[in-house]
Design an enzyme around this catalytic site. Structure first.
Site, mmCIF file in Angstrom:
data_model
loop_
_atom_site.group_PDB
_atom_site.id
_atom_site.type_symbol
_atom_site.label_atom_id
_atom_site.label_comp_id
_atom_site.label_asym_id
_atom_site.label_seq_id
_atom_site.Cartn_x
_atom_site.Cartn_y
_atom_site.Cartn_z
ATOM 1 N N TYR A 217 18.493 64.984 25.954
ATOM 2 C CA TYR A 217 18.322 64.282 24.675
ATOM 3 C C TYR A 217 17.866 65.242 23.572
ATOM 4 O O TYR A 217 17.828 64.868 22.399
ATOM 5 C CB TYR A 217 17.304 63.136 24.769
ATOM 6 N N HIS B 119 19.284 63.171 36.520
ATOM 7 C CA HIS B 119 19.890 62.369 35.455
ATOM 8 C C HIS B 119 21.226 61.737 35.852
ATOM 9 O O HIS B 119 21.542 60.627 35.447
ATOM 10 C CB HIS B 119 20.066 63.238 34.201
HETATM 11 N N1 LIG Z 1 19.467 57.560 32.636
HETATM 12 C C1 LIG Z 1 20.493 57.348 31.849
HETATM 13 O O1 LIG Z 1 21.630 57.775 32.149
HETATM 14 C C2 LIG Z 1 20.298 56.610 30.558
HETATM 15 C C3 LIG Z 1 21.414 56.177 29.831
HETATM 16 C C4 LIG Z 1 21.199 55.491 28.637
HETATM 17 C C5 LIG Z 1 19.911 55.251 28.201
HETATM 18 N N2 LIG Z 1 18.835 55.695 28.910
HETATM 19 C C6 LIG Z 1 17.437 55.442 28.453
HETATM 20 O O2 LIG Z 1 17.264 54.046 28.267
HETATM 21 C C7 LIG Z 1 16.816 53.785 26.936
HETATM 22 C C8 LIG Z 1 17.295 52.428 26.457
HETATM 23 O O3 LIG Z 1 18.701 52.323 26.508
HETATM 24 P P1 LIG Z 1 19.636 52.438 25.216
HETATM 25 O O4 LIG Z 1 18.900 53.076 24.125
HETATM 26 O O5 LIG Z 1 20.884 53.048 25.648
HETATM 27 O O6 LIG Z 1 19.978 50.923 24.850
HETATM 28 P P2 LIG Z 1 19.107 49.581 24.568
HETATM 29 O O7 LIG Z 1 17.665 49.871 24.593
HETATM 30 O O8 LIG Z 1 19.666 48.518 25.433
HETATM 31 O O9 LIG Z 1 19.575 49.194 23.101
HETATM 32 C C9 LIG Z 1 19.258 49.935 21.973
HETATM 33 C C10 LIG Z 1 19.951 49.246 20.797
HETATM 34 O O10 LIG Z 1 19.398 47.949 20.571
HETATM 35 C C11 LIG Z 1 18.865 47.875 19.231
HETATM 36 N N3 LIG Z 1 17.629 47.066 19.319
HETATM 37 C C12 LIG Z 1 16.485 47.369 19.983
HETATM 38 N N4 LIG Z 1 15.592 46.358 19.881
HETATM 39 C C13 LIG Z 1 16.186 45.405 19.123
HETATM 40 C C14 LIG Z 1 15.770 44.121 18.660
HETATM 41 N N5 LIG Z 1 14.578 43.619 18.960
HETATM 42 N N6 LIG Z 1 16.644 43.414 17.898
HETATM 43 C C15 LIG Z 1 17.878 43.892 17.601
HETATM 44 N N7 LIG Z 1 18.324 45.109 18.005
HETATM 45 C C16 LIG Z 1 17.485 45.849 18.766
HETATM 46 C C17 LIG Z 1 18.639 49.293 18.789
HETATM 47 O O11 LIG Z 1 18.817 49.418 17.398
HETATM 48 P P3 LIG Z 1 17.701 50.084 16.425
HETATM 49 O O12 LIG Z 1 17.249 51.374 17.050
HETATM 50 O O13 LIG Z 1 18.454 50.277 15.139
HETATM 51 O O14 LIG Z 1 16.611 49.072 16.328
HETATM 52 C C18 LIG Z 1 19.780 50.024 19.523
HETATM 53 O O15 LIG Z 1 20.989 49.890 18.788
HETATM 54 C C19 LIG Z 1 17.395 54.969 26.158
HETATM 55 O O16 LIG Z 1 16.821 55.112 24.886
HETATM 56 C C20 LIG Z 1 17.121 56.106 27.115
HETATM 57 O O17 LIG Z 1 15.765 56.493 27.029
HETATM 58 C C21 LIG Z 1 19.018 56.362 30.092
#
Ligand SMILES: NC(=O)c1ccc[n+]([C@@H]2O[C@H](COP(=O)([O-])OP(=O)(O)OC[C@H]3O[C@@H](n4cnc5c(N)ncnc54)[C@H](OP(=O)(O)O)[C@@H]3O)[C@@H](O)[C@H]2O)c1
Length: 282
Positions: free
Chosen positions: A48, A106
Site C-alpha cells: 500500500y 498478502h
Molecule cells: N488482504 C487483501 O488482499 C485486501 C484487499 C482489499 C482490502 N484490504 C484491506 O481491507 C480494507 C477494507 O476494504 P476496502 O477498502 O477494499 O473496501 P470497504 O472497506 O468495503 O469499502 C470502502 C469503500 O466504502 C466507502 N465507505 C466506507 N464507509 C462508508 C459509509 N459509512 N457510507 C458510505 N460509504 C462508505 C469508502 O468511501 P470513502 O473512503 O470515500 O468514505 C470506500 O469507497 C482495505 O482498506 C485494506 O486495508 C485487504
C-alpha cells in the site's frame, strides 16, 4: 467495541480501520482522525506504500504503542524465507516499530511456505503477535495448516453479505482460524448502500446500511476493517455496538450471498499473473 480472542490468547478489537487506496497525502490525517474516533486496529501492507505515514501518525497521536494493533503484509515479490525476513524488517522500519501485531502473507502465490517459516521464527522471537494469511481459499488453508509447525491464526479474505464464503467459514471454524473481512462494505460496489433489502432493515433499526452491514459482521464473529477517508463515516462505522440484529434480519442478510466475488477471483490464472507482475520495489 467488541473483542475477539484468537487461538494463541491474543485479543483483538473486532472493528478496525482499513487503509488501502487512501491517497498518500490524506493518510496521516485519516489515521489521526481514526485514532480520535477510537479505532485501535489498523490494516496496511507493504504494497500500500503508506506504512511510513501510518507510523508517523501513530507516533504523533501520543497513544501508547501497546494500545494499538498494527497489521501489515508481505508482498508476493518478497515471498520466501530470506526475503520475508528482510521485508519484515523494512515494514518495521517504515512503521517505526520493533514488533508487528498481525503479520500476514498478502497473496496465496510464490514461495509462501518459505515466508511462513520466517514468520514462525519471528513469532517465536516475539517480533510478531499474530501470524496469518490473506486470500487463502479453503484448500490452501488446510494444506498450510497440515504442513506447518504453527498454524495460521487469521485469514483475511473478502467477506460481506454478497460474498460470505460459506465453505471457507466452515474450514476456518474447524482449525480454528479467525476470519478477518476485507472489503466488508463490498468496496461500495453493486450499489450496496442502496440495496433494497438492506435499506429496509436499516430503516427498521434507524441505522445506515453501512452500520447494518458492519453489525452483521460483528454478529458473525468476524473482524472487519472498513476503509473511509470521511471522519463522519469513521464515526458512523464505529457506532454499531449499541444494537443487535434479530435472527430473521441476520438470515435475510445471509440470503443476499451471490456465492462469488465481483471484486477479484484468486482462482483465476489471470489474477495470479497480474498480481505476480506487480512489483513494489526494485
Ligand atoms: N488482504 C487483501 O488482499 C485486501 C484487499 C482489499 C482490502 N484490504 C484491506 O481491507 C480494507 C477494507 O476494504 P476496502 O477498502 O477494499 O473496501 P470497504 O472497506 O468495503 O469499502 C470502502 C469503500 O466504502 C466507502 N465507505 C466506507 N464507509 C462508508 C459509509 N459509512 N457510507 C458510505 N460509504 C462508505 C469508502 O468511501 P470513502 O473512503 O470515500 O468514505 C470506500 O469507497 C482495505 O482498506 C485494506 O486495508 C485487504
Amino acid at each position: 467495541m467488541e473483542y475477539k480472542s484468537l487461538t494463541n490468547g491474543v485479543t483483538l478489537p473486532k472493528l478496525g480501520y482499513g487503509t488501502f487506496q487512501i491517497p498518500p497525502e490524506d493518510t496521516k490525517h485519516c489515521i489521526l482522525e481514526a485514532l480520535q474516533c477510537g479505532y485501535r486496529l489498523f490494516d496496511t501492507a507493504a504494497s500500500y506504500a503508506n506504512e511510513k505515514e501510518i507510523g508517523e501518525a501513530i507516533l504523533e497521536s501520543g497513544i501508547p504503542r501497546e494500545e494499538i494493533f498494527l497489521t501489515t503484509k508481505v508482498w508476493i515479490q518478497d515471498a520466501g524465507y530470506a526475503k520475508t525476513r528482510e521485508a519484515f524488517e523494512r515494514s518495521c522500519a517504515n512503521l517505526g516499530v520493533s514488533y508487528i501485531d498481525i503479520y500476514l502473507i498478502h497473496q496465496p502465490y510464490n514461495d509462501y511456505y518459505g515466508s511462513w517459516r520466517a514468520m514462525e521464527e519471528l513469532y517465536d522471537e516475539g517480533r510478531i503477535k499474530v501470524i496469518g494469511v490473506c486470500n487463502f481459499s479453503a484448500e490452501r488453508l488446510v494444506d498450510l495448516c497440515m504442513n506447518s509447525r504453527i498454524q495460521p491464526m487469521l485469514d483475511q479474505v473478502e467477506f460481506h453479505p454478497l460474498f460470505a464464503q460459506k465453505e471457507l467459514n466452515d474450514v476456518l471454524a474447524m482449525y480454528p482460524c479467525q476470519l478477518e473481512a476485507w472489503g466488508p462494505l463490498n468496496e461500495g460496489q453493486r450499489d450496496i448502500f442502496h440495496h433494497p433489502e438492506l435499506i429496509k432493515i436499516a430503516a427498521k433499526y434507524d441505522r445506515t446500511v453501512a452500520q447494518i452491514v458492519l453489525r452483521w459482521h460483528m454478529q458473525h464473529d468476524v473482524i472487519a476493517i472498513p476503509k473511509t477517508v470521511d471522519p463522519q463515516r469513521m464515526k458512523e462505522n464505529m457506532a454499531i455496538f449499541d444494537f443487535r440484529l434479530d435472527e430473521a434480519d441476520m438470515a435475510a442478510i445471509d440470503a443476499l450471498d451471490i456465492g462469488y466475488s465481483e471484486i477479484i477471483d484468486h482462482q483465476s490464472y489471470m489474477t495470479a499473473k497480474w498480481l505476480n507482475k506487480y512489483k513494489i520495489h526494485d
